[in-house]
Motif scaffolding. Sequence first.
Motif, PDB file in Angstrom:
ATOM      1  N   LEU A   9      49.243  27.356 -32.381  1.00 17.25           N
ATOM      2  CA  LEU A   9      48.041  27.487 -33.207  1.00 17.25           C
ATOM      3  C   LEU A   9      47.437  26.125 -33.499  1.00 17.25           C
ATOM      4  O   LEU A   9      46.208  25.946 -33.414  1.00 17.25           O
ATOM      5  CB  LEU A   9      48.397  28.201 -34.515  1.00 17.25           C
ATOM      6  N   ALA A  10      48.274  25.151 -33.831  1.00 18.52           N
ATOM      7  CA  ALA A  10      47.786  23.792 -34.099  1.00 18.52           C
ATOM      8  C   ALA A  10      47.118  23.204 -32.859  1.00 18.52           C
ATOM      9  O   ALA A  10      46.085  22.530 -32.947  1.00 18.52           O
ATOM     10  CB  ALA A  10      48.937  22.902 -34.555  1.00 18.52           C
ATOM     11  N   HIS A  11      47.698  23.455 -31.696  1.00 22.62           N
ATOM     12  CA  HIS A  11      47.113  22.970 -30.439  1.00 22.62           C
ATOM     13  C   HIS A  11      45.733  23.575 -30.198  1.00 22.62           C
ATOM     14  O   HIS A  11      44.780  22.862 -29.853  1.00 22.62           O
ATOM     15  CB  HIS A  11      48.038  23.325 -29.275  1.00 22.62           C
ATOM     16  N   LEU A  12      45.606  24.879 -30.389  1.00 22.71           N
ATOM     17  CA  LEU A  12      44.324  25.545 -30.169  1.00 22.71           C
ATOM     18  C   LEU A  12      43.267  25.067 -31.152  1.00 22.71           C
ATOM     19  O   LEU A  12      42.099  24.887 -30.787  1.00 22.71           O
ATOM     20  CB  LEU A  12      44.497  27.067 -30.277  1.00 22.71           C
ATOM     21  N   VAL A  13      43.676  24.862 -32.390  1.00 21.84           N
ATOM     22  CA  VAL A  13      42.730  24.372 -33.403  1.00 21.84           C
ATOM     23  C   VAL A  13      42.235  22.975 -33.031  1.00 21.84           C
ATOM     24  O   VAL A  13      41.031  22.683 -33.103  1.00 21.84           O
ATOM     25  CB  VAL A  13      43.394  24.361 -34.798  1.00 21.84           C
ATOM     26  N   ALA A  14      43.152  22.095 -32.619  1.00 20.72           N
ATOM     27  CA  ALA A  14      42.771  20.719 -32.280  1.00 20.72           C
ATOM     28  C   ALA A  14      41.947  20.656 -31.001  1.00 20.72           C
ATOM     29  O   ALA A  14      40.992  19.879 -30.904  1.00 20.72           O
ATOM     30  CB  ALA A  14      44.024  19.855 -32.128  1.00 20.72           C
ATOM     31  N   ASP A  15      42.298  21.474 -30.007  1.00 17.38           N
ATOM     32  CA  ASP A  15      41.653  21.399 -28.693  1.00 17.38           C
ATOM     33  C   ASP A  15      40.335  22.159 -28.624  1.00 17.38           C
ATOM     34  O   ASP A  15      39.441  21.773 -27.875  1.00 17.38           O
ATOM     35  CB  ASP A  15      42.606  21.938 -27.616  1.00 17.38           C
ATOM     36  N   PHE A  16      40.205  23.238 -29.401  1.00 18.41           N
ATOM     37  CA  PHE A  16      39.035  24.096 -29.233  1.00 18.41           C
ATOM     38  C   PHE A  16      38.200  24.296 -30.493  1.00 18.41           C
ATOM     39  O   PHE A  16      37.022  24.620 -30.395  1.00 18.41           O
ATOM     40  CB  PHE A  16      39.466  25.476 -28.711  1.00 18.41           C
ATOM     41  N   VAL A  17      38.803  24.161 -31.663  1.00 21.81           N
ATOM     42  CA  VAL A  17      38.054  24.393 -32.902  1.00 21.81           C
ATOM     43  C   VAL A  17      37.522  23.078 -33.469  1.00 21.81           C
ATOM     44  O   VAL A  17      36.336  22.972 -33.794  1.00 21.81           O
ATOM     45  CB  VAL A  17      38.929  25.115 -33.945  1.00 21.81           C
TER      46      VAL A  17
END
Length: 296
Positions: A9-17
């Motif tokens: 979740l942290a990865h997706l937030v940093a990479d896409f959000v």
Amino acid sequence: MKLLLYLILAHLVADFVLQSDQLVKSKNDYYKEFNKYISIKNPLLKHGILVLLSMQILHLFYDNSLLIILMTIIITTGHLLIDHKKLIITQQSCKNGLLYFSLEQFLHLLWIYFASIFFKVSYTQKYIWLFGSYKSKYNNGEIEIPDIDTYILGSIIILILFSIVAGSVISFILEKLKIVNNEVDVHVIEISNVMIEEGGVSDVQEEIAVSNEPSLAMSKTNQKIGIKIGIIERLLVIIFVAMGQYSAMGLILAVKSITRFEELKNKKKSEYYLLGTLLSFLFGILGGLLIKRLID
């Protein structure tokens, strides 16, 4: 398992959000000129800070603070090295397709998986103190931080994957089909969410933006609106499917058809409109079914 979900979740937030279009553009521009060097001026380092900070949420749920810091630093370092190598390859080959995008994300997730196995951190109940020295007769002035259920974490990850990340995948699919010609209207690209590199602007959009045809010129405002339309559209489809309200999806199609009624009279435009819409709905339906299966 839950640690792995938090890290994903942290990865997706940093990479896409959290990663902005401007940061994506800055990285690409930097590697066009300095693709063999890592310096303090490299915009990739700004992205690394976002990745590192996003994982610090683990401190709210786990002990071993020093171990968490070490783990997140190692994950961030691996993330930057993968991005660095990918940017060098794509800039040298002048290609940035779905294969590179998928391989990059696979390597990120694989690195996160190994890190979650290697580092042993334990969950512990944490509390937040209220108003400094304020004491409550019920809980001594403490608020318990609730543990997030695995199903909720999984649902949030699916929402991001099939709404925001799916936009990037759609862009690569449409770009592969070479959707660039003088008959393509700007709104077709907007609705189809032609994006690239974690929400950035695609080569297709750049060609349209510099076109000599005034009707094909795409402003930055229209680009952002188009991206938001696609994300909201897929979010609504996911929610409707997860709730079992399949008929409600007809409202989205009706609104889109009404707003683009004139464009749909042109066969070529209607084909591109249909392709973008079907891809968007496909990802939305898949995401909704996954969440429904997860919570049932």
